[in-house]
Write an enzyme that holds these catalytic residues in place. Sequence first.
Site, PDB file in Angstrom:
ATOM      1  N   ASP A  92       0.861  -1.175   0.000  1.00 40.97           N
ATOM      2  CA  ASP A  92       0.000   0.000   0.000  1.00 40.97           C
ATOM      3  C   ASP A  92       0.902   1.231   0.000  1.00 40.97           C
ATOM      4  O   ASP A  92       2.032   1.194   0.488  1.00 40.97           O
ATOM      5  CB  ASP A  92      -0.883  -0.026   1.256  1.00 40.97           C
ATOM      6  N   ASP A 146      -2.727   8.012  -2.636  1.00 43.76           N
ATOM      7  CA  ASP A 146      -4.084   8.557  -2.661  1.00 43.76           C
ATOM      8  C   ASP A 146      -4.426   9.128  -1.298  1.00 43.76           C
ATOM      9  O   ASP A 146      -3.730   8.887  -0.316  1.00 43.76           O
ATOM     10  CB  ASP A 146      -5.103   7.472  -3.029  1.00 43.76           C
ATOM     11  N   ASP A 271      -7.654  -7.848   1.237  1.00 47.98           N
ATOM     12  CA  ASP A 271      -6.738  -7.899   2.385  1.00 47.98           C
ATOM     13  C   ASP A 271      -7.452  -7.299   3.579  1.00 47.98           C
ATOM     14  O   ASP A 271      -8.385  -6.499   3.418  1.00 47.98           O
ATOM     15  CB  ASP A 271      -5.454  -7.114   2.114  1.00 47.98           C
ATOM     16  N   HIS A 340      -4.938 -20.170  12.652  1.00 46.92           N
ATOM     17  CA  HIS A 340      -6.259 -20.696  12.309  1.00 46.92           C
ATOM     18  C   HIS A 340      -7.033 -19.722  11.429  1.00 46.92           C
ATOM     19  O   HIS A 340      -7.575 -20.102  10.385  1.00 46.92           O
ATOM     20  CB  HIS A 340      -7.086 -20.993  13.559  1.00 46.92           C
TER      21      HIS A 340
END
Length: 376
Positions: A92, A146, A271, A340
């Site tokens: 990012d 951005d 994500d 998990h």
Amino acid sequence: MKFTISAVDSASSARCGVIHTDHGDIHTPIFMPVGTVGSVKGVYHKELKEDIGAEIILGNTYHLYLRPGPDTLRKAGGLHRFEHWDRPILTDSGGFQVFSLTPIRKLTPDGCTFASHIDGSRHTFTPENNVDTQRIIGADIMMALDECCPGDADFAYAKKSLKLTQGWLERYAKRFAETEPLYGYSQSFFPIIQGCVYPELRKMAAEHAVGFDADGYAIGGLAVGEPTEKMYEMLELVCPLMPSDRPRYLMGVGTPANILEGIARGVDMFDCVMPTRNARNGMLFTWNGIMNMRNAKWADDFSPLDPSGTSFVDSYYTKAYLRHLFIAGEMFAAMIASEHNLAFYLDLVRTARRHIQDGDFLSWKEAAVKKLTDRL
């Protein structure tokens, strides 16, 4: 980078395919574990690959720029070598972190000046130096700089914010074209489509972004305070405006239900910090619903964590044992829960791919969403 589509669901906009990068293939729809500062919290890379099945992970330009810093990353040969990860990485630009973490910031057409959340020191991101920093980090996929507009912003602010983002994107694309990768493999950049919850602005943003003929496109500024229904509405508007032969990335989303609803609307990449952040607080996502492992009801439950789970920890450890670790404050609890949850998220998108290929995705999704949101 190339993207090939292998199947499309006839009853929805869901599709599956493969993103081909120099560090390996990424099968979509895909969930990408977040490794903000060069690590996915509490999980070894061996487990990420072999147990969880991660095909790509994230890094964050804001955090990596502040520490260890571009000089260290350049000397290390980029983030792949620094953290010893040989599969694809996406970074990012840091725009969201400037929005969410810094109490002092100034946005101008030139760039954004902000105070470090670590020591208060002042820094500036411009589109140009943001490209340079991400070149040094060496991610396979780079995000354009951005401004992440708040989900409750009024139209006037959202329009002004979008104009800023579009100006930065034009300069970012120019700098990207003028520079080369540093470590012998190719890099791609994705423009980010903003516009808050306003259809007019989202349409304007999408049309502007696709003009850059990028390798893929991201949808930003969602799941930042707006109602969930508005997020889905924006996806239904924007996805058809994006090229069908390029991957679509919905940034920072989200719950298992959000992911399935995003896939149904044509999104390929996701994500979110939720699997690991919630894991550290005792929340497990399972095929039967959501469990709070601190609850007393699990104290004498010696059944596996998730009988339907695919991770090693699902069959090896019991609910009673994991609850004991959380109550005792053991760091091992967070490690088990994180492994998990990430394995579950990767299994979720793998299963979605299978149902897209089988042609029954929509009916499966409707039943799955109801179960996944149950509180056990």
